[in-house]
Design a protein around this motif. Structure first.
Motif, PDB file in Angstrom:
ATOM      1  N   ASP A 206      -5.381  -2.150  -4.261  1.00  0.00           N
ATOM      2  CA  ASP A 206      -4.021  -1.626  -4.391  1.00  0.00           C
ATOM      3  C   ASP A 206      -2.933  -2.620  -4.007  1.00  0.00           C
ATOM      4  OD1 ASP A 206      -4.737   1.089  -5.190  1.00  0.00           O
ATOM      5  OD2 ASP A 206      -5.562   1.285  -3.188  1.00  0.00           O
ATOM      6  N   GLU A 207      -3.315  -3.871  -3.828  1.00  0.00           N
ATOM      7  CA  GLU A 207      -2.321  -4.887  -3.460  1.00  0.00           C
ATOM      8  C   GLU A 207      -1.161  -4.920  -4.452  1.00  0.00           C
ATOM      9  OE1 GLU A 207      -2.030  -9.765  -3.011  1.00  0.00           O
ATOM     10  OE2 GLU A 207      -3.998  -8.782  -3.078  1.00  0.00           O
ATOM     11  N   TRP A 208      -1.446  -4.657  -5.711  1.00  0.00           N
ATOM     12  CA  TRP A 208      -0.439  -4.763  -6.773  1.00  0.00           C
ATOM     13  C   TRP A 208       0.773  -3.880  -6.533  1.00  0.00           C
ATOM     14  CZ3 TRP A 208       1.063  -0.487  -9.602  1.00  0.00           C
ATOM     15  CH2 TRP A 208       0.236   0.645  -9.522  1.00  0.00           C
ATOM     16  N   LYS A 209       0.589  -2.749  -5.850  1.00  0.00           N
ATOM     17  CA  LYS A 209       1.689  -1.799  -5.738  1.00  0.00           C
ATOM     18  C   LYS A 209       2.408  -1.849  -4.393  1.00  0.00           C
ATOM     19  CE  LYS A 209      -0.710   2.430  -4.209  1.00  0.00           C
ATOM     20  NZ  LYS A 209      -1.027   3.819  -4.595  1.00  0.00           N
ATOM     21  N   LEU A 210       1.937  -2.643  -3.461  1.00  0.00           N
ATOM     22  CA  LEU A 210       2.543  -2.683  -2.132  1.00  0.00           C
ATOM     23  C   LEU A 210       3.895  -3.392  -2.181  1.00  0.00           C
ATOM     24  CD1 LEU A 210      -0.575  -3.653   0.031  1.00  0.00           C
ATOM     25  CD2 LEU A 210       0.321  -1.353  -0.424  1.00  0.00           C
ATOM     26  N   ASN A 211       4.890  -2.797  -1.526  1.00  0.00           N
ATOM     27  CA  ASN A 211       6.188  -3.481  -1.453  1.00  0.00           C
ATOM     28  C   ASN A 211       6.114  -4.620  -0.425  1.00  0.00           C
ATOM     29  OD1 ASN A 211       6.333  -2.124   1.005  1.00  0.00           O
ATOM     30  ND2 ASN A 211       8.338  -1.192   0.618  1.00  0.00           N
ATOM     31  N   ASP A 212       7.193  -5.357  -0.282  1.00  0.00           N
ATOM     32  CA  ASP A 212       7.167  -6.542   0.583  1.00  0.00           C
ATOM     33  C   ASP A 212       6.821  -6.184   2.026  1.00  0.00           C
ATOM     34  OD1 ASP A 212       7.794  -8.154  -1.559  1.00  0.00           O
ATOM     35  OD2 ASP A 212       9.938  -8.288  -1.089  1.00  0.00           O
ATOM     36  N   ALA A 213       7.378  -5.080   2.525  1.00  0.00           N
ATOM     37  CA  ALA A 213       7.107  -4.689   3.916  1.00  0.00           C
ATOM     38  C   ALA A 213       5.627  -4.391   4.114  1.00  0.00           C
ATOM     39  CB  ALA A 213       7.961  -3.475   4.289  1.00  0.00           C
ATOM     40  N   ALA A 214       5.015  -3.708   3.155  1.00  0.00           N
ATOM     41  CA  ALA A 214       3.589  -3.380   3.262  1.00  0.00           C
ATOM     42  C   ALA A 214       2.727  -4.632   3.106  1.00  0.00           C
ATOM     43  CB  ALA A 214       3.216  -2.340   2.213  1.00  0.00           C
ATOM     44  N   ARG A 215       3.129  -5.534   2.257  1.00  0.00           N
ATOM     45  CA  ARG A 215       2.365  -6.760   2.069  1.00  0.00           C
ATOM     46  C   ARG A 215       2.340  -7.596   3.345  1.00  0.00           C
ATOM     47  NH1 ARG A 215       0.789  -8.461  -2.764  1.00  0.00           N
ATOM     48  NH2 ARG A 215       0.948 -10.643  -2.114  1.00  0.00           N
ATOM     49  N   GLU A 216       3.423  -7.597   4.096  1.00  0.00           N
ATOM     50  CA  GLU A 216       3.450  -8.342   5.351  1.00  0.00           C
ATOM     51  C   GLU A 216       2.391  -7.838   6.325  1.00  0.00           C
ATOM     52  OE1 GLU A 216       7.345  -8.252   6.988  1.00  0.00           O
ATOM     53  OE2 GLU A 216       8.280  -9.297   5.296  1.00  0.00           O
ATOM     54  N   VAL A 217       2.081  -6.545   6.244  1.00  0.00           N
ATOM     55  CA  VAL A 217       1.097  -5.944   7.153  1.00  0.00           C
ATOM     56  C   VAL A 217      -0.321  -6.120   6.633  1.00  0.00           C
ATOM     57  CG1 VAL A 217       0.310  -3.775   8.206  1.00  0.00           C
ATOM     58  CG2 VAL A 217       2.765  -4.256   8.007  1.00  0.00           C
ATOM     59  N   GLU A 433      -1.257  11.128  -0.471  1.00  0.00           N
ATOM     60  CA  GLU A 433      -1.632  11.255  -1.877  1.00  0.00           C
ATOM     61  C   GLU A 433      -2.508  10.091  -2.323  1.00  0.00           C
ATOM     62  OE1 GLU A 433      -1.905  13.105  -5.710  1.00  0.00           O
ATOM     63  OE2 GLU A 433      -1.808  13.707  -3.635  1.00  0.00           O
ATOM     64  N   GLN A 434      -2.012   9.153  -3.124  1.00  0.00           N
ATOM     65  CA  GLN A 434      -2.852   8.035  -3.563  1.00  0.00           C
ATOM     66  C   GLN A 434      -3.148   7.108  -2.387  1.00  0.00           C
ATOM     67  OE1 GLN A 434      -2.829  10.017  -6.612  1.00  0.00           O
ATOM     68  NE2 GLN A 434      -4.009   8.139  -6.777  1.00  0.00           N
ATOM     69  N   SER A 435      -4.063   6.179  -2.586  1.00  0.00           N
ATOM     70  CA  SER A 435      -4.296   5.154  -1.589  1.00  0.00           C
ATOM     71  C   SER A 435      -3.000   4.372  -1.367  1.00  0.00           C
ATOM     72  CB  SER A 435      -5.396   4.208  -2.090  1.00  0.00           C
ATOM     73  OG  SER A 435      -5.594   3.148  -1.194  1.00  0.00           O
ATOM     74  N   PHE A 436      -2.560   4.311  -0.120  1.00  0.00           N
ATOM     75  CA  PHE A 436      -1.275   3.733   0.269  1.00  0.00           C
ATOM     76  C   PHE A 436      -0.094   4.489  -0.338  1.00  0.00           C
ATOM     77  CE2 PHE A 436      -4.197   0.118   0.807  1.00  0.00           C
ATOM     78  CZ  PHE A 436      -3.944  -0.194   2.136  1.00  0.00           C
ATOM     79  N   GLY A 437      -0.309   5.727  -0.756  1.00  0.00           N
ATOM     80  CA  GLY A 437       0.771   6.563  -1.258  1.00  0.00           C
ATOM     81  C   GLY A 437       1.500   5.917  -2.418  1.00  0.00           C
ATOM     82  N   SER A 438       2.799   5.826  -2.274  1.00  0.00           N
ATOM     83  CA  SER A 438       3.636   5.204  -3.299  1.00  0.00           C
ATOM     84  C   SER A 438       3.576   3.682  -3.252  1.00  0.00           C
ATOM     85  CB  SER A 438       5.095   5.646  -3.111  1.00  0.00           C
ATOM     86  OG  SER A 438       5.561   5.243  -1.837  1.00  0.00           O
ATOM     87  N   GLY A 439       2.939   3.142  -2.215  1.00  0.00           N
ATOM     88  CA  GLY A 439       2.957   1.698  -1.995  1.00  0.00           C
ATOM     89  C   GLY A 439       4.213   1.227  -1.292  1.00  0.00           C
TER      90      GLY A 439
END
Length: 594
Positions: A206-217, A433-439
């Motif tokens: 699910d890396e594709w949908k993560l926003n910048d804040a989530a990607r930092e984590v 909901e989905q894995s990582f939700g909305s991302g």
């Protein structure tokens, strides 16, 4: 389940633990990963504690997908807290250890048996649509926006309810200040938890949908965290400290609420602080039915879970599966699929938020109606076109317009169970909901936001259409079963629409076929919402059984694991069993503080 699952029976589990404080690792000069690896959680090695895939305990039990969260809840029980106290602590800990499945950016349904009152009640923290939501917001050019696009947009984010639900549960049933129940999660977030194999896989997927804040984590320096890596979340730790120090309403009226609303709006959604401030979790009545003389309590609308679980069980009851068919008989799978198809047809037609549409709950479970529907099931042939029935003939009221089901992916979610020495039980399904939700993660606060509004029908006009302040239809099915008025079984699962069938089959495997809890969980399941396909099925179903069901017209589509069931049985002692697809842990307690 698939052969790569890691079963360990009732043996003790040796796992990486976590340090008691950030200062400790700094003082010792250890890296976070070294600190986590060197210190094991010591609860499971203590006298009076039993840990494993299967565990027993006379005075309490916690079963969850996360070893860290299970231990947190067990410590609360051991220190004299009740089942609600432990459940609150577990949910906050899951927010840290399983951020891809649940947290204060989402919602859920808590089914609670109050031993003193001898009643089952529901704490309903399902997300709501903001005031700016519109019936056609998931359409473009008159057609549904593709799911991958609509579930990562700000319009997908519902007003989160989990924190409000925990506050309501604590006020009504808890015995400990909620502030102290948040502390273990703060420690986990600040000091780190080891990334599980399942979480590592989800990060890559699910890396594709993560926003910048989530990607930092989750993808620091562009490299996805791997199994065993420390997951350290300082922003989330700070957020949980704010919640502890200022109160739960901070999520709905304070600094955190403003950050959530700003983030959703930046992602294209309409949510405001006013939407958040209006949110209040509710206390509801469960849906109730029976099976084999047992009372069945499960989640009422806006979840379709309870009604559909009980309807499937009632459709199947006279076929006496356990007497007439082996657990892996082709005709048994055929009958299961036929019952699922009829129940899912009713689910899609009639179910929605009861604050907005009248749901024919009594009619759907009326014995005469179920008998009428059962006539459409034959062990010898396929019903090629199962259609909704007319439950309104068995219940007064005005039928809502037909729903318009649209493409949805199978969700993630998590389920856990808690029992205490007084006989109180919690069966709690919680989700983003989905894995990582909305991302979408709230920058600076570490909260993953749900995509729960995609549970509405994308096309307007039906019972489950988008409307302001409405709750979308759910499949979550936390369930408690009782015999002679005494609760004896809890069961629940994640898995989006497959939750319902996972819960049904776990019950059948245990009650109908007499399998032990872990064997009932491991017994392969199917998912068949529409004819003629068996959309999902698990390895272990014999080829000859598949051929037999295929001769009756069933089409086998995809072999994948379904759900992640955990179960608890209450007899003289509690027995808990955790599905190992996501590396869960059962922790039994033999003694508690006075």
């Amino acid at each position: 389940m698939s052969d790569n699952t890691n079963r360990s029976g009732g043996s003790k589990l040796s796992r990486r633990g976590f340090l008691a404080g950030a200062a400790a690792s700094t003082a010792l000069g250890l890296s976070a990963s070294t600190a986590i690896a060197q210190q094991h959680g010591d609860l499971c090695s203590q006298a009076g504690v039993d840990c494993g895939t299967v565990a027993t305990g006379a005075d309490g039990m916690v079963v969850s997908v996360s070893p860290e969260a299970s231990e947190v809840g067990a410590r609360v029980l051991r220190d004299g807290g009740n089942a609600i106290d432990a459940a609150i602590a577990v949910q906050f800990a899951l927010n840290v250890a399983q951020p891809h499945t649940s947290g204060i950016g989402g919602g859920g349904f808590m089914l609670y048996y109050d031993a003193d009152a001898d009643e089952v009640e529901v704490v309903n923290s399902r997300e709501r649509a903001p005031a700016g939501a519109t019936p056609n917001m998931f359409l473009e050019g008159g057609e549904p926006i593709p799911f991958d696009e609509r579930h990562t947009h700000g319009n997908a984010v519902g007003v989160p309810g989990t924190a409000s639900g925990l506050r309501r549960a604590a006020a009504c049933y808890g015995s400990r200040p909620i502030e102290e129940l948040i502390d273990p999660a703060i420690d986990l977030a600040a000091n780190g938890v080891p990334v599980s194999g399942y979480l590592a896989d989800r990060i890559v997927e699910d890396e594709w949908k993560l926003n910048d804040a989530a990607r930092e984590v989750f993808v620091p320096d562009g490299e996805p965290l791997e199994e065993g890596d420390p997951l350290v979340q300082p922003d989330l730790a700070r957020t949980l400290e704010l919640v502890r120090d200022r109160g739960i309403r901070e999520v709905y009226e304070g600094e955190i609420a403003e950050a959530i609303a700003d983030t959703v709006q930046d992602a294209g959604g309409s949510m405001t602080v006013e939407d958040l401030s209006r949110y209040e979790a509710t206390l509801d009545e469960p849906v109730q039915g029976s099976y084999r003389g047992y009372d069945v309590y499960s989640m009422s609308p806006p979840s379709s879970g309870g009604l559909t679980v009980i309807q499937i069980l009632n459709l199947l009851e006279p076929f006496e599966l356990g007497e007439n068919y082996d657990a892996r008989d082709g005709t048994k799978y055929h009958l299961l699929a036929e019952a699922m198809r009829l129940a899912y047809a009713d689910r899609g037609e009639y179910m929605g938020d009861p604050e907005f549409v009248e749901v024919p709950s009594e009619g759907l479970l009326d014995p005469a109606y179920v008998a009428q529907r059962r006539e459409l099931i034959s062990p010898d042939e396929l019903n090629p076109d199962p259609q909704p029935g007319n439950p309104w003939a068995y219940q007064s009221g005005e039928a809502p317009s037909a729903s318009r089901p649209t493409e949805r992916a199978v969700g993630q979610t998590t389920h856990f169970t808690v029992a205490d020495a007084e006989g109180n039980l919690v069966s709690y399904t919680t989700t983003i909901e989905q894995s990582f939700g909305s991302g979408i993660m709230v920058p600076g606060y570490g909260i993953m936001l749900n995509n729960e509004l995609t549970d509405f029908d994308a096309e307007p006009g039906g019972a489950n259409q988008v409307q302001p302040n409405k709750r979308p239809l759910s499949s979550m099915s936390p369930t408690i079963m009782a015999e002679g008025g005494e609760p004896f079984l809890t069961v629940g699962s994640p898995g989006g629409p497959t939750i319902i069938t996972s819960v049904v089959q776990a019950i059948l495997h245990h009650v109908e076929y007499g399998l032990d809890l872990i064997d009932a969980i491991d017994e392969p399941s199917i998912y068949a919402p529409e004819s003629p396909e068996i959309t999902r099925w698990e390895e272990g179903i014999p080829e000859e059984a598949r051929e037999e069901a295929a001769e009756l017209g069933n089409e086998w589509v995809e072999s994948v694991p379904i759900g992640n069931v955990n179960m608890l049985r209450a007899n003289d002692v509690y027995e808990g069993a955790a599905d190992q697809v996501r590396e869960g842990l059962s922790v039994g307690i033999e003694e508690t503080a006075d």
